[in-house]
Design an enzyme around this catalytic site. Structure first.
Site, PDB file in Angstrom:
ATOM      1  N   LEU A   1      35.954  36.084  38.693  1.00 28.15           N
ATOM      2  CA  LEU A   1      35.976  36.799  39.958  1.00 28.15           C
ATOM      3  C   LEU A   1      35.940  38.297  39.699  1.00 28.15           C
ATOM      4  O   LEU A   1      36.397  38.775  38.662  1.00 28.15           O
ATOM      5  CB  LEU A   1      37.243  36.455  40.744  1.00 28.15           C
ATOM      6  CG  LEU A   1      37.387  35.009  41.224  1.00 28.15           C
ATOM      7  CD1 LEU A   1      38.777  34.794  41.818  1.00 28.15           C
ATOM      8  CD2 LEU A   1      36.307  34.666  42.249  1.00 28.15           C
ATOM      9  N   HIS A   2      35.396  39.049  40.647  1.00 25.11           N
ATOM     10  CA  HIS A   2      35.410  40.502  40.546  1.00 25.11           C
ATOM     11  C   HIS A   2      36.826  41.017  40.727  1.00 25.11           C
ATOM     12  O   HIS A   2      37.637  40.426  41.464  1.00 25.11           O
ATOM     13  CB  HIS A   2      34.511  41.129  41.616  1.00 25.11           C
ATOM     14  CG  HIS A   2      33.052  40.982  41.328  1.00 25.11           C
ATOM     15  ND1 HIS A   2      32.410  41.705  40.334  1.00 25.11           N
ATOM     16  CD2 HIS A   2      32.102  40.197  41.896  1.00 25.11           C
ATOM     17  CE1 HIS A   2      31.130  41.377  40.308  1.00 25.11           C
ATOM     18  NE2 HIS A   2      30.920  40.455  41.238  1.00 25.11           N
ATOM     19  N   ALA A   3      37.148  42.121  40.076  1.00 24.26           N
ATOM     20  CA  ALA A   3      38.419  42.781  40.319  1.00 24.26           C
ATOM     21  C   ALA A   3      38.454  43.276  41.759  1.00 24.26           C
ATOM     22  O   ALA A   3      37.443  43.746  42.289  1.00 24.26           O
ATOM     23  CB  ALA A   3      38.606  43.955  39.356  1.00 24.26           C
TER      24      ALA A   3
ATOM     25  N   THR B   1      33.276  39.384  34.906  1.00 24.29           N
ATOM     26  CA  THR B   1      32.302  39.323  35.994  1.00 24.29           C
ATOM     27  C   THR B   1      31.776  40.709  36.352  1.00 24.29           C
ATOM     28  O   THR B   1      30.601  40.869  36.687  1.00 24.29           O
ATOM     29  CB  THR B   1      32.947  38.671  37.231  1.00 24.29           C
ATOM     30  OG1 THR B   1      33.384  37.361  36.877  1.00 24.29           O
ATOM     31  CG2 THR B   1      31.970  38.587  38.383  1.00 24.29           C
ATOM     32  N   ASP B   2      32.640  41.719  36.267  1.00 24.63           N
ATOM     33  CA  ASP B   2      32.234  43.085  36.611  1.00 24.63           C
ATOM     34  C   ASP B   2      31.246  43.674  35.606  1.00 24.63           C
ATOM     35  O   ASP B   2      30.661  44.732  35.867  1.00 24.63           O
ATOM     36  CB  ASP B   2      33.466  43.996  36.691  1.00 24.63           C
ATOM     37  CG  ASP B   2      34.413  43.579  37.795  1.00 24.63           C
ATOM     38  OD1 ASP B   2      33.932  43.271  38.899  1.00 24.63           O
ATOM     39  OD2 ASP B   2      35.637  43.547  37.552  1.00 24.63           O
TER      40      ASP B   2
END
Length: 206
Positions: free
Chosen positions: A39-41, A49-50
């Site tokens: 998941l993105h931060a 993911t970022d």
């Protein structure tokens, strides 16, 4: 961008790994049970993911260095390179728009997203390629500074313009938002392309 382009196995491997990572983070399961690294931060921090989009821009910069700059140094007419560069960028943007339009029509999406990933990659590719062809290295680094300062100023003015803080995005306390909250903004809008240009240009210089 030539009749017989030279293929670099390392670049192709990195491109393939990045696409695989993109597929993984975009389809991590049922979205109810997802490993945190996929998941993105939320705001601060970083997850694997970022890093997917920056790796795409790394490849953009490498492609400019390996595919455009050597041809310019070899004496290929600049207008020929510019036409090929803009045509490839236009195809990338058009593909991104077409995919989002199809998603809107066929998957019952609420809206069309004009500034998707492919669109921003195409725009960054065009601008970075033009800068590489027309600007000297010192000018290119100066542009990086201007872009980052401009992006910072745009965000700062946006916070001032809202006149209030929102609890949707947590940040450290600041003079603008002493409670430690700021009004959220989209990380995928038009202005988000500004630091992406810096990323692609920095990779081009590697």
């Amino acid at each position: 961008m030539s009749a017989a382009p030279v293929r670099f196995a390392s670049v192709d491997a990195l491109r393939g790994l990045t696409v695989a990572a993109m597929l993984l983070v975009n389809t991590p399961g049922d979205w109810s049970h997802v490993y945190a690294p996929l998941l993105h931060a939320e705001w601060h921090g970083v997850t694997p993911t970022d890093l997917v989009f920056p790796f795409f821009l790394f490849i953009v910069g490498v492609s400019v260095s390996l595919g455009i700059v050597p041809r310019a140094e070899a004496g290929v007419a600049r207008d020929v390179l510019v036409r090929a560069l803009l045509w490839r960028a236009a195809k990338i943007v058009a593909l991104g728009l077409a995919l989002h339009l199809l998603a809107y029509l066929m998957l019952d999406r609420a809206h069309v997203r004009p500034w998707g990933v492919l669109q921003r990659i195409g725009v960054c590719f065009a601008i970075v390629g033009l800068v590489a062809l027309y600007a000297k290295p010192r000018t290119q680094w100066a542009l990086i500074g201007v872009i980052l300062l401009g992006y910072w100023a745009t965000g700062l003015l946006g916070y001032w313009a809202t006149g209030r803080c929102s609890r949707r995005s947590a940040t450290p306390p600041t003079r603008i938002c002493p409670r430690g909250w700021i009004r959220p903004c989209s990380p995928r809008g038009f202005t988000s392309g500004m630091p992406r240009l810096r990323a692609a240009r920095t990779r081009r210089g590697c």
